[in-house]
Design an enzyme around this catalytic site. Structure first.
Site, PDB file in Angstrom:
ATOM      1  N   ARG A 129       0.816  -1.404  -0.228  1.00  0.00           N
ATOM      2  CA  ARG A 129      -0.066  -0.118  -0.087  1.00  0.00           C
ATOM      3  C   ARG A 129       0.290   0.868  -0.144  1.00  0.00           C
ATOM      4  O   ARG A 129       0.629   2.260  -0.810  1.00  0.00           O
ATOM      5  CB  ARG A 129      -0.878   0.193   0.802  1.00  0.00           C
ATOM      6  CG  ARG A 129      -2.058  -1.328   1.182  1.00  0.00           C
ATOM      7  CD  ARG A 129      -3.373  -1.108   2.135  1.00  0.00           C
ATOM      8  NE  ARG A 129      -4.460  -1.964   1.661  1.00  0.00           N
ATOM      9  CZ  ARG A 129      -5.481  -1.962   2.112  1.00  0.00           C
ATOM     10  NH1 ARG A 129      -5.060  -1.677   3.584  1.00  0.00           N
ATOM     11  NH2 ARG A 129      -6.519  -2.784   1.714  1.00  0.00           N
ATOM     12  N   LYS A 175     -17.811 -20.068   1.566  1.00  0.00           N
ATOM     13  CA  LYS A 175     -19.191 -20.403   1.223  1.00  0.00           C
ATOM     14  C   LYS A 175     -19.717 -19.681   0.190  1.00  0.00           C
ATOM     15  O   LYS A 175     -18.898 -18.809   0.196  1.00  0.00           O
ATOM     16  CB  LYS A 175     -19.403 -19.795   2.482  1.00  0.00           C
ATOM     17  CG  LYS A 175     -19.479 -20.658   3.762  1.00  0.00           C
ATOM     18  CD  LYS A 175     -19.666 -20.514   4.997  1.00  0.00           C
ATOM     19  CE  LYS A 175     -19.606 -21.287   6.419  1.00  0.00           C
ATOM     20  NZ  LYS A 175     -19.750 -20.374   7.396  1.00  0.00           N
ATOM     21  N   GLY A 224     -10.734 -10.352  -0.261  1.00  0.00           N
ATOM     22  CA  GLY A 224     -10.584 -12.188   0.440  1.00  0.00           C
ATOM     23  C   GLY A 224      -8.964 -12.428   0.665  1.00  0.00           C
ATOM     24  O   GLY A 224      -7.770 -11.577   0.192  1.00  0.00           O
ATOM     25  N   GLY A 260     -12.772  -5.698   0.882  1.00  0.00           N
ATOM     26  CA  GLY A 260     -14.287  -5.246   1.205  1.00  0.00           C
ATOM     27  C   GLY A 260     -14.547  -4.586  -0.356  1.00  0.00           C
ATOM     28  O   GLY A 260     -15.902  -4.815  -0.708  1.00  0.00           O
TER      29      GLY A 260
HETATM   30  P1  AMP Z   1     -13.191 -17.177   1.073  1.00  0.00           P
HETATM   31  O1  AMP Z   1     -13.013 -15.946   1.806  1.00  0.00           O
HETATM   32  O2  AMP Z   1     -14.410 -16.910   1.395  1.00  0.00           O
HETATM   33  O3  AMP Z   1     -12.667 -16.450  -0.299  1.00  0.00           O
HETATM   34  O4  AMP Z   1     -12.637 -18.047   1.339  1.00  0.00           O
HETATM   35  C1  AMP Z   1     -11.712 -18.633   1.280  1.00  0.00           C
HETATM   36  C2  AMP Z   1     -11.159 -19.155   2.077  1.00  0.00           C
HETATM   37  O5  AMP Z   1     -11.650 -21.126   1.740  1.00  0.00           O
HETATM   38  C3  AMP Z   1      -9.826 -20.287   2.543  1.00  0.00           C
HETATM   39  O6  AMP Z   1      -9.383 -20.370   4.049  1.00  0.00           O
HETATM   40  C4  AMP Z   1      -9.519 -22.015   1.665  1.00  0.00           C
HETATM   41  O7  AMP Z   1      -8.619 -22.956   2.497  1.00  0.00           O
HETATM   42  C5  AMP Z   1     -11.006 -21.727   2.631  1.00  0.00           C
HETATM   43  N1  AMP Z   1     -11.616 -23.375   2.019  1.00  0.00           N
HETATM   44  C6  AMP Z   1     -11.500 -23.303  -0.026  1.00  0.00           C
HETATM   45  N2  AMP Z   1     -11.507 -24.867  -0.737  1.00  0.00           N
HETATM   46  C7  AMP Z   1     -12.057 -24.864   0.460  1.00  0.00           C
HETATM   47  C8  AMP Z   1     -12.708 -26.121   0.368  1.00  0.00           C
HETATM   48  N3  AMP Z   1     -13.257 -27.447  -0.578  1.00  0.00           N
HETATM   49  N4  AMP Z   1     -13.040 -26.737   1.782  1.00  0.00           N
HETATM   50  C9  AMP Z   1     -13.335 -26.058   3.410  1.00  0.00           C
HETATM   51  N5  AMP Z   1     -12.864 -25.501   2.433  1.00  0.00           N
HETATM   52  C10 AMP Z   1     -11.995 -24.325   1.212  1.00  0.00           C
END
Ligand code: AMP
Length: 384
Positions: A38, A185, A342, A365
């Site tokens: 940054r 998720k 993220g 964000g």
């Molecule tokens: P996000 O912040 O929603 O982009 O999620 C990122 C997180 O998703 C990371 O910490 C990954 O370890 C987790 N992740 C990705 N694929 C999987 C999976 N198949 N099972 C569990 N965690 C996952």
């Protein structure tokens, strides 16, 4: 997209004072800055303003002091580092140099309330306002929104670069456009998915969130991360995608293991053969090849979220292989690639491609809200 002025449109600012909203909310450990991105990325704007003879007053927040003076969140540790990195002396709070860093904007209760009087008190100190903090422009705060109405307002180089890259990727892209969306998720990414199906030609889903879609199609995903209360939502997204002429690409195989652990014994199985006691921690080799073929058909790639649990080997394989493939095609000018939000920056760093995409957004964000199709108040204020 909003029509804003850039540093190329600046009037004569010789001897004038410029308020620069920057994002110096840098990551630290034991009082030391752990990532200089940054700070380094602000240098072009600083150099331009200095070369035009302006005095610069920098506004930034740091952490969440909740509208009170809390010295744990003071910006006093930064001027020395800024001075050496930018090669211009930076003073703190008191204007004794060409560049002055003010104390944490969030020490003021009015900052997060977008308070007019606070914005005016800053505006009274300067002639021009420049926002170079895309990463906080999804917040309507006094230093990002209210203030932009009180002085002639301009986008800094970093803001302009980010907006141009994002615009090129989703608003006026070369088609086909493919969005790669992974991560844990779907519940946290509903707005994003609903916006992307309207804008992209292919929506490739990976990571934990793909499990929910696979499950919604009637497959048993064993112990995999799966949001059972989101199955109907996943089906609706798939139906709407068809109406919008967006092809959703789901994994066809997984790397499955019993435990979420580094080097956990694992096997590759088809999505229809996930053993009861195992969980999908990455997408499998057939899925990777299929995604590469979709990338081959594409001219533009937008990426958010890892394809698997990339923090634990070997479940980083899909994320790393696809990232390297996107980087390679970007290098050969076959595609434009924009990634962010993220964990995406650390996933790209892990794959060793941090500098090889067309644009890797360091805004968390704000990047996600842009992917959701929302108008960012700090950006909108620059053009009104
Ligand atoms: P996000 O912040 O929603 O982009 O999620 C990122 C997180 O998703 C990371 O910490 C990954 O370890 C987790 N992740 C990705 N694929 C999987 C999976 N198949 N099972 C569990 N965690 C996952």
């Amino acid at each position: 997209m909003t029509n804003y002025k850039t540093l190329d449109d600046l009037p004569d600012i010789q001897g004038k004072s410029v308020l620069l909203r920057a994002d110096l909310n840098v990551p630290t450990k034991d009082g030391k800055v752990t990532d200089m991105t940054r700070i380094e990325r602000l240098k072009p704007t600083i150099d331009t303003l200095i070369s035009k003879g302006a005095n610069i007053i920098i506004l930034s927040h740091f952490g969440r002091p909740k509208g009170q003076e809390d010295m744990e969140y003071s910006l006093s540790f930064l001027p020395a580092l800024l001075s050496t990195t930018w090669k211009h002396h930076v003073s703190f709070k008191e204007t004794t140099a060409k560049i002055t860093l003010l104390e944490n904007t969030r020490f003021n209760a009015g900052e997060e309330k977008n308070d007019n009087a606070l914005a005016q008190s800053w505006a009274d100190q300067a002639d021009i306002y420049i926002n170079d903090a895309f990463s906080v422009s999804h917040r309507a705060h006094a230093s990002t929104e209210a203030i932009a109405h009180k002085l002639p307002a301009f986008a800094g180089h970093l803001m302009n670069q980010e907006l141009k890259a994002l615009n090129k990727a989703l608003e006026t892209p070369q088609r086909p456009v493919t969005a790669l969306v992974g991560g844990a998720k779907i519940s946290s990414k509903l707005d994003l998915l609903n916006n992307l199906i309207k804008k992209v030609d292919y929506l490739v889903l990976g990571g934990g969130m793909a499990n929910t879609f696979i499950c919604a199609q009637g497959y048993d995903v064993g112990k995999s991360l799966c949001e059972n209360d989101m199955l109907e939502t996943a089906r609706t997204i798939m139906e709407n995608a068809v109406k919008e002429n967006c092809t959703i690409v789901l994994p066809t195989d997984f790397a499955v293991a019993e435990k979420f652990e580094s080097n956990a014994p694992h096997e590759i199985v088809s999505i229809s053969a996930v053993p009861r006691g195992k969980m999908a921690l990455d997408i499998g080799p057939d899925s990777i090849e299929h995604i590469k073929s979709v990338i081959d058909k594409s001219k533009t790639i937008v990426w958010n979220g890892p394809m698997g649990a990339f923090e634990i080997e070997p479940f980083d394989i899909a994320t790393v292989k696809i990232a390297k493939y996107v980087a390679e095609k970007t290098k050969h000018s076959e595609i434009i690639s924009v990634a962010g939000g993220g964990d995406t920056v650390s996933a790209m760093a892990h794959a060793g491609v941090k500098n090889d995409l067309t644009y890797l957004s360091s805004a968390g964000g704000a990047f996600l809200e842009w992917l959701e199709g929302k108008e960012l108040p700090g950006v909108k204020a620059l053009s009104s």
